[in-house]
Every structure is written in C-alpha cells, then in structure tokens.
Scaffold this active site. Structure first.
Site, PDB file in Angstrom:
ATOM      1  N   HIS A 157       0.837  -1.220   0.000  1.00 35.63           N
ATOM      2  CA  HIS A 157       0.000   0.000   0.000  1.00 35.63           C
ATOM      3  C   HIS A 157       0.867   1.264   0.000  1.00 35.63           C
ATOM      4  CE1 HIS A 157      -3.292  -2.722   1.272  1.00 35.63           C
ATOM      5  NE2 HIS A 157      -2.364  -3.260   2.034  1.00 35.63           N
ATOM      6  N   SER A 279      15.725  21.051 -15.389  1.00 38.70           N
ATOM      7  CA  SER A 279      14.559  21.875 -15.671  1.00 38.70           C
ATOM      8  C   SER A 279      15.035  23.132 -16.379  1.00 38.70           C
ATOM      9  CB  SER A 279      13.864  22.235 -14.364  1.00 38.70           C
ATOM     10  OG  SER A 279      13.103  23.416 -14.527  1.00 38.70           O
ATOM     11  N   LYS A 285      16.991  21.282 -10.356  1.00 38.99           N
ATOM     12  CA  LYS A 285      16.286  20.044 -10.646  1.00 38.99           C
ATOM     13  C   LYS A 285      17.123  19.004 -11.363  1.00 38.99           C
ATOM     14  CE  LYS A 285      12.045  19.588 -10.991  1.00 38.99           C
ATOM     15  NZ  LYS A 285      11.156  18.667 -10.350  1.00 38.99           N
ATOM     16  N   GLU A 292      10.515   7.879 -16.388  1.00 39.95           N
ATOM     17  CA  GLU A 292       9.163   8.395 -16.653  1.00 39.95           C
ATOM     18  C   GLU A 292       8.737   8.052 -18.081  1.00 39.95           C
ATOM     19  OE1 GLU A 292       8.610  12.386 -14.179  1.00 39.95           O
ATOM     20  OE2 GLU A 292      10.483  12.306 -15.245  1.00 39.95           O
TER      21      GLU A 292
END
Ligand code: ARG
Length: 463
Positions: A157, A279, A285, A292
């Site tokens: 979970h 970024s 970043k 992804e």
C-alpha cells in the site's frame, strides 16, 4: 507504376484512395523478408518444374541484388508509387530481369507472401527483444549481487511494511523479466510454421513441396496446416505484441519504484547524469525522465495490442484488407519495447543506491513489529494475542516518538513480561532480514543463493 492487378480495370485509382491504400511507407520494413521469401519461392517453382534452372538463377540473382541495393541505399524506396513492398520488389525485379519477373508470382498470392514476410521479420525482430530482455536481466542481477545484503524498506500500500534487501527487490523484477523471456520464446515457437504455398486462400495449384519450402525459410514447424488459417490468422502478431505489453508493464512498475526511490523524500537511489535531465526554469532540478518515459510508453504498447485485437475481431475468413493494419502496431510495439529495454538497462547500470539511507529507512517506522509479535509467539503466545499486544506497544512508541526496541525498559517489562532477551539486537534490521531465510525469502543468504542461480540460468541462455 503498373498495377499487379490492372487487367480487369478500366479506370484509374482516385489519387486520394491511392494514397490511402498504399502501405509501402511502413511495410518497406519487410523488404528483406520479402526478398528471402521470394528467393525460396523461385527455387521451389524451379524444383516443381514450373521454372527452368537458368530462370531460377536469374530471378534469384535479381532479387538478391534488390535486397543488397535497397539495404545499401534505403532512399530507393522513397517516393516510389508502388502499392506495397511486394509490388515494389516485383517492379524492381522487372528492371533487373525484364519479362521473366512476371513468372515469379506463379501460384503465389500477396496473401501468403505477406503472412510469410511478417513471420520472417518477426522471428528476427523478437529474437532481438528477447536478447534485450536478457541484457536487462544481466544488469539487474549484477546490481542484486552488489546489494544482496543491503536493507531497504519493503512496502505494501506504499506504506513501509517490513525490511527487505535491495537485492531481493531487484530480483523480483528479474523473475518477471525471465517469464517475459519465456513467453516470447513460446510465442516464437508457436508461430514457426510457413504460410507460403497457401496462395490466396485455397492452396497453390502448382506442385511445390511445402515442407522443403518451410525448411528453406527456416520454419521449424513445417508448413502451416490449413491454407485459410495460414493467410487469415494473426494471433502470432497479437501474442508477440502481448509479450511486449507485458514487458512494458513490468518495466513501468520498475520505473515507478525507481522514480519513487529517487525522490528527495526517499533518497534511496540516484540515476546517473547520463540518463537524467534538468529543468529549463528550476536550476536545482534533476529529473528521472528516463524512467518516466519508460513508464509512459507502456501506454502506447497497450494501445498497439488493442488496435490489433480490435482490427481482427469479427473478420471473416480468409484475407481482408483490414489486415494490412496489422503492421504498424506490431512495428510500434517492437520499436517501443526494444527502446525501453535498452534504456532501462543503461539506467540500471548507472543506478547508485544510497545504502546508508536505505538501511536507515528500513530501521525506522516499526518495520520490525511483526518480528516482535513473532518473538511472543515463540514464547507460546497465540499469534492473534501477540499481534494485539504488539499493536498496543506500537501505539505507545508512536506517542513517545521512539522505535519499539527503544521503549523505556519499564514499559517493555510491563507489556512483554515473557521477553527477557536484548530486544535491540533481536529486532535489529539484520536479524529481521536473516529470519526470512525461507526459499524465495529476502535474507541476504537467500538472495546470494538466488543470484548464483540466476547466473547459472543466464549461462544456460548463452550469456
Ligand atoms: N499490403 C497488403 C497487406 O499488408 C498485402 C496483401 C494484399 N493482398 C490483397 N489481396 N490485396 O495486407
């Protein structure tokens, strides 16, 4: 360009329909397979006495030259007005050998031709997917070997559950990928029958020897047993795309786990700069784009499977032009899956686990609560009671903001009078891990044994 089927037609094709009908833009990938299939067909026509030996040799030489020339310069296909790859090869063959080219299609149809081409292409292509799966397995097994004993929080979970080892987590994906490899192997074996000789739908009327033809083209399962099935079925394409889908889904889960591991909040894993991006706005970043994209591309592959299945649903026997739509999803699933496997292996090879942070995280948040209950069980307490009493201890520990083993001695003595050992040692992450030495468990010894077993299996795969 002259149509292969022009005789019964008076009018010309509408140019809009002509473009709509044209598949050369994508089925050009089958050119090499088409040449191989045609060479085998020419030889069988020769063996059957339909073509003279000299004619066969000229056709074969012409076909092979087309194969070589288009491989060296694929732009030869650009701007061709041929309807599909089969028409392209035939018209190129006219240029090489003149009118003799018109004899090659004797007893053959584009229906058995395209079915054969697709299988020949798929055999090579998906053999490559299989070896990419093996390569990723190798990268994960190496990482698992390196981190066989390193603690990591295990989740259910997405809540911290029990400590596991980094190696164990990695080997879970190895199991999945090894099944994917097996699935591909099975699908390729089931697909391994030769459609050629089925002709348009009813079987060729010329006396070609189909077993020899199948053998020439390397189909281990011999000729396809029913001519209608041979030209009308694409379940092999569906199965291969399903294999890709399952790989993509497994990769998407690995991607998700690793993206989470690489967050500042978790801090378990760092991706190498070679597979990370920044970024354009936020200078600090570093994003896990590689994973992804792997996660995102699973959607396309699932879509490819959907396209294929829906295209085939309810199609009457035998060939229908709908089936020309089988190629793009198959090619796309292949391209996408191969690319995802490739970058996942690169990401795996560059992944750096922060063992200290992983171990620290595995040691906090009551991941050893089950073990405390188990200790009570070994003192004769029924598990339900042990669970209840440990739950009470967790509540106390939460109130005090400490781990279970750090509860005040008086509290421990009150809650667990039957326990007198050194709880800090009994509940240490190392102890908790080492108790899971059951087959398939997470103890470092088990993980090391699994790594050895995987290395053996990989050796049997020829790695
Ligand atoms: N381009 C076609 C395909 O991919 C080849 C077969 C065409 N056959 C036909 N009867 N029109 O399916």
């Amino acid at each position: 360009m002259k149509k292969q089927w022009g005789g019964r037609f008076e009018g010309q094709l509408d140019p809009v329909f002509e473009r709509f009908n044209q598949s050369l833009g994508f089925d050009r990938r089958l050119l090499e397979a088409d040449v191989r299939g045609s060479v085998a067909w020419a030889r069988e026509l020769g063996a059957a006495g339909v073509l003279k030996a000299a004619e066969v040799e000229r056709l074969v030489a012409g076909l092979e030259a087309i194969g070589r020339e288009t491989a060296a310069d694929p732009s030869r296909l650009d701007g061709s007005t041929a309807e599909d790859v089969h028409s392209f090869v035939e018209s190129a063959l006219y240029e090489k050998v003149g009118e003799l080219a018109g004899r090659l299609h004797t007893g053959r149809s584009r229906n058995d031709q395209v079915a054969t081409d697709l299988k020949l292409w798929a055999r090579d292509a998906f053999g490559r997917v299989r070896s990419r799966v093996e390569d990723l397995v190798a990268a994960l097994v190496t990482l698992a070997d390196e981190h066989a004993d390193a603690p990591l929080p295990g989740y259910t979970h997405l809540q911290r559950a029990q400590p596991i080892t980094i190696g164990h987590h990695l080997l879970a994906y190895v199991e999945m990928l090894a099944r994917d490899r097996g699935r591909l192997k099975d699908a390729l074996a089931r697909m391994d029958t030769c459609p050629l000789g089925a002709a348009a739908l009813a079987g060729t009327a010329f006396g070609v020897d189909r077993p020899t033809l199948a053998e020439r083209l390397g189909f281990k399962g011999g000729p396809a047993g029913n001519s209608l099935d041979a030209v009308a079925s694409r379940d092999h394409a569906c199965e291969l795309v399903f294999c890709c889908t399952q790989i993509a889904i497994h990769l998407s889960r690995l991607a998700e786990d690793w993206i989470f591991f690489s967050t500042h909040e978790a801090g378990f894993l760092r991706f190498d700069d070679t597979v990370s991006t920044g970024s354009s706005l936020m200078p600090q970043k570093k994003n896990p784009d590689v994973m992804e994209l792997v996660r995102g591309k699973a959607g396309r592959v699932i879509g490819d499977l959907q396209s294929l299945l829906v295209m085939l649903k309810g199609l009457p026997l035998a060939y229908n032009k709908d089936m020309q739509e089988d190629k793009e999803p198959l090619f796309d699933a292949f391209d996408t899956t191969l690319a995802c496997l490739e970058v996942a292996a690169i990401a795996a090879r560059g992944a750096r686990f922060d063992r200290e942070r992983c171990a620290a995280a595995a040691g906090e948040g009551y991941l050893n609560a089950t073990d405390l209950a188990d200790l009570l069980v070994s003192e004769g307490v029924p598990f339900r009671d042990a669970h209840e009493r440990t739950g009470v201890a967790v509540r106390r520990a939460l109130e005090l903001g400490v781990e279970l083993q750090d509860l005040p001695a008086a509290t421990l003595a009150e809650l667990f009078p039957e326990l007198d050992g050194d709880l800090a040692s009994l509940l240490s992450v190392e102890k908790v891990l080492s108790r899971r030495c059951v087959g398939g468990g997470t103890s470092p010894d088990r993980v090391r044994a699994s790594v050895r077993a995987w290395k053996k299996r990989m050796a049997a795969w020829g790695m």
